[in-house]
Motif scaffolding. Sequence first.
Motif, PDB file in Angstrom:
ATOM      1  N   GLN A 293       0.841  -1.193   0.000  1.00 44.63           N
ATOM      2  CA  GLN A 293       0.000   0.000   0.000  1.00 44.63           C
ATOM      3  C   GLN A 293       0.883   1.252   0.000  1.00 44.63           C
ATOM      4  O   GLN A 293       2.077   1.182   0.320  1.00 44.63           O
ATOM      5  CB  GLN A 293      -0.918  -0.006   1.229  1.00 44.63           C
ATOM      6  N   PRO A 294       0.334   2.404  -0.341  1.00 40.65           N
ATOM      7  CA  PRO A 294       1.136   3.644  -0.334  1.00 40.65           C
ATOM      8  C   PRO A 294       1.738   3.892   1.050  1.00 40.65           C
ATOM      9  O   PRO A 294       1.009   3.909   2.049  1.00 40.65           O
ATOM     10  CB  PRO A 294       0.119   4.730  -0.700  1.00 40.65           C
ATOM     11  N   GLN A 295       3.030   4.076   1.109  1.00 38.94           N
ATOM     12  CA  GLN A 295       3.728   4.256   2.372  1.00 38.94           C
ATOM     13  C   GLN A 295       4.032   5.733   2.622  1.00 38.94           C
ATOM     14  O   GLN A 295       4.272   6.501   1.685  1.00 38.94           O
ATOM     15  CB  GLN A 295       5.027   3.446   2.387  1.00 38.94           C
TER      16      GLN A 295
ATOM     17  N   ASN B  18      10.576  11.513  16.510  1.00 41.48           N
ATOM     18  CA  ASN B  18      10.582  10.106  16.129  1.00 41.48           C
ATOM     19  C   ASN B  18      10.165   9.993  14.670  1.00 41.48           C
ATOM     20  O   ASN B  18       9.131  10.533  14.267  1.00 41.48           O
ATOM     21  CB  ASN B  18       9.593   9.330  16.999  1.00 41.48           C
ATOM     22  N   GLN B  19      10.951   9.289  13.893  1.00 39.60           N
ATOM     23  CA  GLN B  19      10.630   9.106  12.479  1.00 39.60           C
ATOM     24  C   GLN B  19       9.946   7.761  12.281  1.00 39.60           C
ATOM     25  O   GLN B  19      10.499   6.717  12.625  1.00 39.60           O
ATOM     26  CB  GLN B  19      11.889   9.171  11.619  1.00 39.60           C
ATOM     27  N   TRP B  20       8.756   7.803  11.736  1.00 40.08           N
ATOM     28  CA  TRP B  20       7.956   6.599  11.507  1.00 40.08           C
ATOM     29  C   TRP B  20       7.737   6.389  10.024  1.00 40.08           C
ATOM     30  O   TRP B  20       7.575   7.346   9.267  1.00 40.08           O
ATOM     31  CB  TRP B  20       6.582   6.730  12.172  1.00 40.08           C
ATOM     32  N   GLU B  21       7.673   5.132   9.622  1.00 43.31           N
ATOM     33  CA  GLU B  21       7.294   4.794   8.257  1.00 43.31           C
ATOM     34  C   GLU B  21       6.203   3.731   8.306  1.00 43.31           C
ATOM     35  O   GLU B  21       6.271   2.799   9.117  1.00 43.31           O
ATOM     36  CB  GLU B  21       8.478   4.271   7.451  1.00 43.31           C
ATOM     37  N   GLY B  22       5.207   3.883   7.443  1.00 43.54           N
ATOM     38  CA  GLY B  22       4.132   2.908   7.408  1.00 43.54           C
ATOM     39  C   GLY B  22       2.977   3.413   6.573  1.00 43.54           C
ATOM     40  O   GLY B  22       3.130   4.304   5.723  1.00 43.54           O
ATOM     41  N   LEU B  23       1.809   2.854   6.829  1.00 53.29           N
ATOM     42  CA  LEU B  23       0.593   3.215   6.106  1.00 53.29           C
ATOM     43  C   LEU B  23      -0.183   4.253   6.906  1.00 53.29           C
ATOM     44  O   LEU B  23      -0.553   4.002   8.055  1.00 53.29           O
ATOM     45  CB  LEU B  23      -0.265   1.960   5.895  1.00 53.29           C
ATOM     46  N   SER B  24      -0.420   5.399   6.322  1.00 57.56           N
ATOM     47  CA  SER B  24      -1.183   6.417   7.038  1.00 57.56           C
ATOM     48  C   SER B  24      -2.594   5.920   7.279  1.00 57.56           C
ATOM     49  O   SER B  24      -3.165   5.150   6.482  1.00 57.56           O
ATOM     50  CB  SER B  24      -1.205   7.734   6.255  1.00 57.56           C
ATOM     51  N   THR B  25      -3.186   6.349   8.372  1.00 49.85           N
ATOM     52  CA  THR B  25      -4.560   5.930   8.649  1.00 49.85           C
ATOM     53  C   THR B  25      -5.519   6.490   7.601  1.00 49.85           C
ATOM     54  O   THR B  25      -6.538   5.862   7.299  1.00 49.85           O
ATOM     55  CB  THR B  25      -4.996   6.366  10.057  1.00 49.85           C
TER      56      THR B  25
END
Length: 220
Positions: free
Chosen positions: A86-88, A106-113
């Motif tokens: 999915q778009p990250q 804090n740097q986070w990477e993932g799928l936005s809600t």
Amino acid sequence: MTEDHTPPESKLTQTKQRWAREGRFLTGKIARPGEHRLPPGQHLTQDWPVLDLGITPDIPRERWRLDVYGAVETPLFWDFTQFSAQPQSTFISDIHCVTTWSRYDNQWEGLSTRALLDACQPKPEARFVVLESHDGYTTNLSLEDFAAEDALLAHSWQGRPIERDHGGPVRVIVPHLYFWKSAKWLQRIEFVGDDKPGYWEVRGYHNRGDPWQEQRYSDD
């Protein structure tokens, strides 16, 4: 889902319930987010303290699954490969724990809600989400809080996969609320019409948990 996966009481659980009864860590101070970065009653740390219910699930990425269901047009049942396809997004945010520590940048990477909402399409009656973790933990969020601009389902922190102790392989990050709302070891997301208070909320913690309002406990 009707199974009762509530984890057993632990020393940490009992201690936090006592804090809620006693109103621990309340300062009575008022801060304005536009003027101060650190919410009232908080102190900065360079570490990332580990807090959980005494259970640390071991869920390898190849066995991880996410179920998104309830009041949605398109239920989702993803494995990690489907999730990561999915778009990250990458966000940098501060985090604030109800036990009074905060950590900046804090740097986070993932799928936005918001991308998740686009994929599952909540029905008009969906007003809340319930997050369920692999350790039996649950927490509730309004749909508005879940859809915050910088909220996401994170798989990486500071450029590396989130460690097991901190909720990997995937955890929720809702940085504008106290960190107990950012469920670790995410397993299920249920969209509901009526609010369903979660593990800490039924044990004396505030239903929303805004650090800037110092919403630590149910009567704050």
